[in-house]
Write an enzyme that holds these catalytic residues in place. Structure first.
Site, mmCIF file in Angstrom:
data_model
loop_
_atom_site.group_PDB
_atom_site.id
_atom_site.type_symbol
_atom_site.label_atom_id
_atom_site.label_comp_id
_atom_site.label_asym_id
_atom_site.label_seq_id
_atom_site.Cartn_x
_atom_site.Cartn_y
_atom_site.Cartn_z
ATOM 1 N N HIS A 250 -58.584 15.904 -34.326
ATOM 2 C CA HIS A 250 -59.755 15.929 -33.919
ATOM 3 C C HIS A 250 -60.000 16.645 -32.315
ATOM 4 C CE1 HIS A 250 -63.450 13.519 -32.027
ATOM 5 N NE2 HIS A 250 -63.538 13.462 -33.338
ATOM 6 N N GLU A 306 -63.190 11.406 -40.840
ATOM 7 C CA GLU A 306 -63.731 12.073 -41.875
ATOM 8 C C GLU A 306 -62.787 12.207 -43.205
ATOM 9 O OE1 GLU A 306 -64.536 13.244 -38.808
ATOM 10 O OE2 GLU A 306 -66.702 12.580 -38.757
#
Length: 358
Positions: A250, A306
């Site tokens: 991320h 996700e």
């Protein structure tokens, strides 16, 4: 005397505004909404978290009840909205459908939630209609008719019933509540910042939300959830060809994404059999191999929210094509909160460009 300009094509490390809505501490792996750690909010009633994110206070029993009633009342699509939705090409991706429909939604002025600004009412009407748009688009895709919200008390139970044509279990509804809380807000992410740029021109809230949704669609942002699960079914080829592993790592977090820490065990419990378990096990194997490969280089990489969210949505009966639309259904509250916050002290966002032409 000239001032040395700061050049950053991706704005990395550059502070472009102030917010009190959420704090992303990437070094420590901490996410909080309005000062409340995400770990403390994930089991909180969904509409209570919505109120806190939007208005910065814990709602009273009466305020939460009023918000739940408002969302149920405004969740239905009117005849004009149904006609426009039905006329769209049926092969349109759900995210493009949302970006098309949001500016067309009827936002009849209302003061049902007393004491709140008109823009808050408009934003919440949009948020209330998104589940009906997504569920109806799924039914139209299947050759059925536009579905009507049944206005039941539980917002996500109502959505899953419309989307799948069957009432979900209490556990399925609880898991969706938690997943949507986890992705409701994330500071100045790309989608939120796009909405702030739009809002800085004094465009209406529906334009700002549509801009945010369009930005969320990209695979380097919210679209990573769909890409991650689709990749899981062809992972051997991806690893052999050294393809970028969607959903791993991320931009903000240097350690484990705190949202993934919560969602991964939830996904493991929910995806306990059949294809869902197979896909979940594949995702775990991918994360393990990525950890090993990066560790050998002296680096760390971990799954983000996700990555495992796709397995949860799959088990809830949601096809990968709709994953990012459900993300938008949650993140819209963050978009509204930022629109309200930014509008209190709006300044036109107009960066300089470094000219490199002749």
């Amino acid at each position: 005397m000239t001032t040395q300009s700061i050049f950053s094509p991706d704005l990395a490390g550059i502070e472009v505004g102030e917010t009190s809505i959420s704090n992303v501490d990437g070094e420590a792996g901490i996410l909080s909404y309005r000062g409340y750690p995400i770990e403390d909010l994930v089991d909180t009633p969904f509409m209570q978290v919505v109120w806190q994110v939007l208005f910065g206070t814990e709602p009273s029993t009466e305020e939460r009840s009023a918000l739940e009633g408002f969302m149920a009342t405004h969740s239905k699509l009117n005849s004009n909205e149904q006609a426009v939705l039905s006329a769209l090409p049926k092969d349109l991706h759900p995210m493009l459908m949302l970006q098309t429909m949001v500016p067309m939604l009827g936002l009849t002025p209302t003061n049902e939630l007393s004491g709140l600004p008109a823009t808050a009412h408009s934003g919440l009407i949009i948020a209330a209609k998104l589940p009906s748009l997504i569920a109806s688009w799924r039914q139209l895709e299947l050759g059925n008719s536009v579905v009507s919200s049944n206005s039941c008390d539980n917002f996500h139970e109502n959505f899953l019933t419309m989307f799948n044509g069957a009432t979900p279990s209490a556990n399925q509804t609880k898991v969706l509540d938690a997943a949507q809380i986890l992705q409701m807000e994330h500071s100045f992410n790309a989608g939120t910042f796009a909405g702030r740029v739009c809002a800085s021109t004094l465009a209406p809230i529906q334009s700002s939300i549509a801009a945010s949704i369009g930005t969320l669609f990209g695979v380097l942002h919210g679209g990573a959830d769909q890409a991650a699960l689709e990749m899981a079914e062809a992972i051997e080829k991806s690893l052999a060809e050294k393809t970028k592993i969607m959903g791993m790592g991320h931009r903000e977090y240097k350690v484990v994404d705190p949202r993934a820490n919560i969602l991964k065990p939830m996904a493991a419990k929910l995806c306990d059999s059949g294809d869902a378990k197979r896909l979940f096990d594949t995702l775990v194997a991918v994360e393990t191999e990525c950890n090993k490969a990066f560790s050998a280089k002296g680096k760390e990489i971990w799954a983000n929210v996700e990555f495992y969210k796709g397995a949860v949505f799959y088990q809830l009966g949601v096809p990968p094509r709709y994953f990012t639309a459900l993300f938008a259904m949650a993140r819209v509250y963050g978009y509204i909160a930022h629109y309200l916050e930014f509008s209190d002290n709006s300044k036109l966002i107009r960066p300089r460009a470094r000219y490199v032409g002749k």
